[in-house]
Design an enzyme around this catalytic site. Structure first.
Site, short mmCIF file in Angstrom:
data_model
loop_
_atom_site.label_atom_id
_atom_site.label_comp_id
_atom_site.label_asym_id
_atom_site.label_seq_id
_atom_site.Cartn_x
_atom_site.Cartn_y
_atom_site.Cartn_z
N ARG A 138 0.85 -1.21 0.00
CA ARG A 138 0.00 0.00 0.00
C ARG A 138 0.87 1.25 0.00
O ARG A 138 0.61 2.22 -0.68
CB ARG A 138 -0.93 0.00 1.21
CG ARG A 138 -2.27 -0.69 1.01
CD ARG A 138 -2.18 -2.15 0.62
NE ARG A 138 -3.47 -2.78 0.59
CZ ARG A 138 -4.00 -3.46 1.63
NH1 ARG A 138 -3.32 -3.63 2.75
NH2 ARG A 138 -5.20 -4.00 1.53
N ASP A 167 -0.39 -6.17 -3.45
CA ASP A 167 -1.79 -5.94 -3.11
C ASP A 167 -2.42 -5.15 -4.25
O ASP A 167 -1.77 -4.91 -5.28
CB ASP A 167 -1.92 -5.19 -1.76
CG ASP A 167 -3.19 -5.61 -1.02
OD1 ASP A 167 -4.29 -5.40 -1.58
OD2 ASP A 167 -3.09 -6.15 0.09
N HIS A 238 -7.19 -8.95 -3.84
CA HIS A 238 -6.05 -8.07 -3.54
C HIS A 238 -4.98 -8.14 -4.63
O HIS A 238 -3.78 -8.11 -4.35
CB HIS A 238 -5.44 -8.43 -2.17
CG HIS A 238 -6.33 -8.07 -1.03
ND1 HIS A 238 -6.46 -6.78 -0.56
CD2 HIS A 238 -7.16 -8.83 -0.27
CE1 HIS A 238 -7.33 -6.76 0.45
NE2 HIS A 238 -7.77 -7.99 0.63
N ASP A 311 -7.48 -13.73 1.54
CA ASP A 311 -8.48 -13.02 2.35
C ASP A 311 -9.41 -12.19 1.48
O ASP A 311 -9.09 -11.86 0.34
CB ASP A 311 -7.78 -12.11 3.37
CG ASP A 311 -6.83 -11.13 2.69
OD1 ASP A 311 -6.14 -11.54 1.73
OD2 ASP A 311 -6.78 -9.96 3.10
N GLU A 312 -10.57 -11.84 2.06
CA GLU A 312 -11.49 -10.85 1.50
C GLU A 312 -11.72 -11.04 -0.01
O GLU A 312 -11.42 -10.15 -0.80
CB GLU A 312 -10.95 -9.43 1.77
CG GLU A 312 -10.81 -9.16 3.26
CD GLU A 312 -10.27 -7.77 3.58
OE1 GLU A 312 -10.86 -7.10 4.43
OE2 GLU A 312 -9.24 -7.37 3.00
N TRP A 379 -7.18 -13.76 11.61
CA TRP A 379 -7.16 -12.29 11.75
C TRP A 379 -8.52 -11.68 11.99
O TRP A 379 -8.63 -10.62 12.60
CB TRP A 379 -6.55 -11.65 10.50
CG TRP A 379 -7.49 -11.60 9.31
CD1 TRP A 379 -7.71 -12.61 8.42
CD2 TRP A 379 -8.34 -10.51 8.91
NE1 TRP A 379 -8.64 -12.21 7.48
CE2 TRP A 379 -9.04 -10.93 7.76
CE3 TRP A 379 -8.57 -9.22 9.41
CZ2 TRP A 379 -9.96 -10.12 7.10
CZ3 TRP A 379 -9.48 -8.39 8.76
CH2 TRP A 379 -10.17 -8.85 7.61
N TYR A 406 -3.63 -5.89 15.37
CA TYR A 406 -3.66 -4.99 14.21
C TYR A 406 -3.06 -3.66 14.61
O TYR A 406 -3.74 -2.73 15.04
CB TYR A 406 -5.09 -4.89 13.64
CG TYR A 406 -5.26 -5.90 12.50
CD1 TYR A 406 -4.85 -7.21 12.68
CD2 TYR A 406 -5.78 -5.53 11.27
CE1 TYR A 406 -4.95 -8.14 11.65
CE2 TYR A 406 -5.89 -6.45 10.23
CZ TYR A 406 -5.46 -7.76 10.43
OH TYR A 406 -5.56 -8.66 9.40
N PHE A 407 -1.75 -3.58 14.46
CA PHE A 407 -1.00 -2.42 14.94
C PHE A 407 -1.23 -1.17 14.08
O PHE A 407 -0.82 -0.07 14.46
CB PHE A 407 0.50 -2.73 14.97
CG PHE A 407 0.90 -3.80 15.97
CD1 PHE A 407 -0.01 -4.33 16.87
CD2 PHE A 407 2.20 -4.26 16.02
CE1 PHE A 407 0.36 -5.31 17.80
CE2 PHE A 407 2.60 -5.23 16.94
CZ PHE A 407 1.67 -5.75 17.82
N ASP A 408 -1.87 -1.34 12.93
CA ASP A 408 -2.16 -0.17 12.09
C ASP A 408 -3.41 0.56 12.56
O ASP A 408 -3.69 1.67 12.12
CB ASP A 408 -2.33 -0.59 10.63
CG ASP A 408 -3.34 -1.71 10.43
OD1 ASP A 408 -3.30 -2.70 11.21
OD2 ASP A 408 -4.18 -1.62 9.52
N TRP A 445 -0.56 -3.00 8.38
CA TRP A 445 -1.12 -2.68 7.06
C TRP A 445 -0.87 -1.21 6.80
O TRP A 445 -0.99 -0.37 7.71
CB TRP A 445 -2.60 -3.03 7.04
CG TRP A 445 -2.81 -4.47 7.36
CD1 TRP A 445 -3.29 -5.00 8.52
CD2 TRP A 445 -2.49 -5.60 6.52
NE1 TRP A 445 -3.29 -6.38 8.45
CE2 TRP A 445 -2.80 -6.77 7.24
CE3 TRP A 445 -1.97 -5.73 5.23
CZ2 TRP A 445 -2.60 -8.05 6.71
CZ3 TRP A 445 -1.77 -6.99 4.70
CH2 TRP A 445 -2.09 -8.14 5.44
N GLU A 447 -2.25 1.08 4.46
CA GLU A 447 -3.12 2.02 3.74
C GLU A 447 -2.92 3.45 4.26
O GLU A 447 -2.85 4.41 3.50
CB GLU A 447 -4.60 1.67 3.94
CG GLU A 447 -5.05 0.39 3.28
CD GLU A 447 -5.04 -0.79 4.24
OE1 GLU A 447 -4.16 -0.83 5.13
OE2 GLU A 447 -5.92 -1.66 4.12
C1 ACM Z 1 -6.59 -8.87 6.28
O1 ACM Z 1 -6.50 -7.96 7.10
N1 ACM Z 1 -7.43 -8.77 5.26
C2 ACM Z 1 -5.82 -10.09 6.39
#
Ligand code: ACM
Ligand code: ZN
Length: 534
Positions: A138, A167, A238, A311-312, A379, A406-408, A445, A447
């Site tokens: 990202r 991604d 992704h 994922d997603e 996650w 999730y440190f972001d 992450w 973003e």
């Molecule tokens: C994720 O946060 N989609 C693994």
């Protein structure tokens, strides 16, 4: 710093009479059994102490090989006239030295002597997998920052860098067979800013990727620090950066740019078409592409795992695709989630033929047909009972639960306490199946992390909490005491030039209204609201 206060706290630390001034160390002897770790240890200590270390001298650090010491563990004895270490592998030897450094560095750099308590320490890790995931897709951080993170991880006895290299918003690793992946997929000219639902866009290009030589350099640098690297090439979703480079990867061959917007839902008013797509898993060209990519990836990354993401995954386009529907029919599937998991299994088989294991996010369990030897990374914020089922069937799991790791995310939402108060016993994970939990991993992450300074702010001091949760064998954790230790450790981060969130931020506002306001501001209009206040 007292040995009892370092991160991660040693398992067993017995104090003896007397002290040793670390600044008086003049000699280092390392058993040849530790191979190249000896060079790294020498380099570290000589730099800290500001002098060459001889083989013999009055005050020596002696590192001996002892087969009885547990894997990655060490025994450390600080005496008034020297330091003795025993370990059975490279990591153990390095970690013993990191224990000394963490205790001594701040005083050492003050130049007034660094008194260490005489102690006997016996130490070894709770979990084998102690990781951090850096999303370099990202935003792009580059070699220097990755090396800085690796140094910092090693100081905290973390041993896995999970490296998110592709991604929707960027492809960051050179693949010689598909040069457009980086030439096209490694660049975007703008980014959505200030939140997932925000329509604001900047005009700052994000450009960069690692050549295969860069990767070799980083892998070697990590190995020297006892860190294995798990590359992640996320698919079948992704993957917009790759689809921008090679549109035939999609069910429909569309000419779309590398994504400059984030998330799996964006405002219609942004005028973006077809923004949330998966690759076509019914087209054999997609599988050939991933095989080719894996061929080059396994040459670059010697560690035993390949991360497929998984994922997603949006499936709407599959439902209208003749090739995907033919694959559904051929396999007798009734649910597109089965097709997703089937794709994962197929990649798993290929990876296995290369001597590697596959790892993916917990959505890969959702088809109900996942091969059992695929490692699952848990996650999702919502509980997923399939994870416990996977463990009960003998499967293996890494835990990166959103609210702990999730440190972001903003501290107002997930304060430091969330990470420290983690226990693996939840959601059906119990003493009978916890053996399948290989460990824990913190996620960064990117973003909304657009600079090394912000990366470090989001990461620290959460990384210290992660290290302790991953290493120290207890589920009884006193947060108040922990916080006092954190405050005492922050000068070390200042010394190392590593950024962190201050107490006023990492604690989250006490007042629930203020806390909710900060979270709302973070999500809705200003992802730097905490960073700017720090
Ligand atoms: C994720 O946060 N989609 C693994
Ligand atoms: Zn398709």
């Amino acid at each position: 710093m007292r040995f009892e206060d370092i991160f991660p706290r040693p398992q067993k630390c017995e104090r003896k009479q007397g002290q040793l001034d670390f600044s008086t160390v003049t000699a280092l002897r390392v058993d040849a059994a530790f191979g190249t770790a000896a060079d790294y240890i020498r380099e570290l200590l000589q730099k800290d102490l500001g002098r060459e270390l001889a083989k013999d001298g009055k005050v020596a650090i002696e590192i001996k090989y002892d087969d009885d010491v547990p894997k990655e563990g060490y025994e450390l004895e600080v005496k008034t006239d020297g330091i003795e270490i025993e370990a059975s592998d490279q990591r153990g030897a390095i970690y013993a030295v990191q224990t000394l450094r963490m205790a001594a560095l701040v005083d050492l750099k003050k130049g007034t002597g660094a008194l260490l308590d005489c102690v006997e320490i016996e130490d070894s890790p709770r979990f084998a997998w102690r990781g951090i995931n850096i999303d370099d897709a990202r935003h792009f951080f580059g070699k220097d920052e990755i090396k800085k993170v690796l140094d910092f991880m090693c100081l905290h006895k973390l041993n896995i860098l999970h490296w998110h290299l592709s991604d929707d918003q960027g492809w960051r690793v050179e693949i010689k067979k598909y040069p457009r992946l980086t030439e096209i997929g490694g660049k975007r000219d703008k980014s959505q800013i200030n939140g997932w639902q925000n329509t604001q866009v900047n005009d700052v290009p994000v450009v960069g990727w690692y050549t295969q030589e860069d990767i070799a350099e980083i892998v070697a640098y990590a190995a020297q620090r006892g860190i294995d690297i798990v590359p992640e090439i996320d698919m079948p979703a992704h993957l917009a950066a790759a689809m921008a480079a090679y549109p035939w990867l999609g069910c429909r061959e569309l000419d779309r740019p590398v994504a400059w917007y984030f998330g799996s839902s964006i405002p219609l008013s942004m005028g973006v078409k077809d923004w949330n797509r998966s690759a076509c898993v019914g087209d054999p060209r997609t599988m050939q592409f991933i095989r080719d990519v894996i061929d080059e990836i396994v040459e670059m990354f010697p560690f035993g795992y390949f991360h497929i993401g998984g994922d997603e995954v949006p499936m709407d386009e599959w439902k209208k695709c003749p090739k995907c529907n033919a694959a559904m029919k051929a396999n007798g599937f009734t649910d597109y989630k089965q097709l997703h998991t089937h794709f994962i299994n197929e990649v798993g088989k290929y990876v296995a033929s290369k001597g590697r294991k596959l790892i993916g996010w917990n959505e890969i369990l959702h088809g109900g047909n996942l091969d059992n030897d695929v490692l699952v990374q848990y996650w999702t914020p919502q509980p997923d009972p399939r994870v416990a089922k996977h463990l009960n069937n003998g499967g293996k799991v890494i835990i990166s639960k959103h609210k702990h790791f999730y440190f972001d995310m903003p501290y107002a939402q997930y304060p430091l306490k969330n990470t420290y108060k983690f226990t693996p016993f939840f959601g059906g994970i119990n003493k009978n199946n916890v053996g399948g939990v290989l460990g824990v991993e913190g996620e960064l992450w990117s973003e909304w992390i657009d600079s090394p300074a912000k990366l470090e702010f989001q990461m620290n001091p959460r990384l210290a909490a992660l290290a302790e949760v991953a290493w120290t064998k207890t589920d009884k954790r006193d947060y108040k005491e922990f916080e006092a230790r954190v405050e005492n450790y922050l000068p070390l981060l200042d010394l190392l030039g590593v950024g962190y969130a201050r107490k006023e931020i990492y604690r989250a506002p006490k007042n629930p209204f203020k806390r909710a306001r900060t979270v709302k501001a973070w999500y809705g209009k200003d992802m730097n609201v905490e960073f700017d206040q720090n």
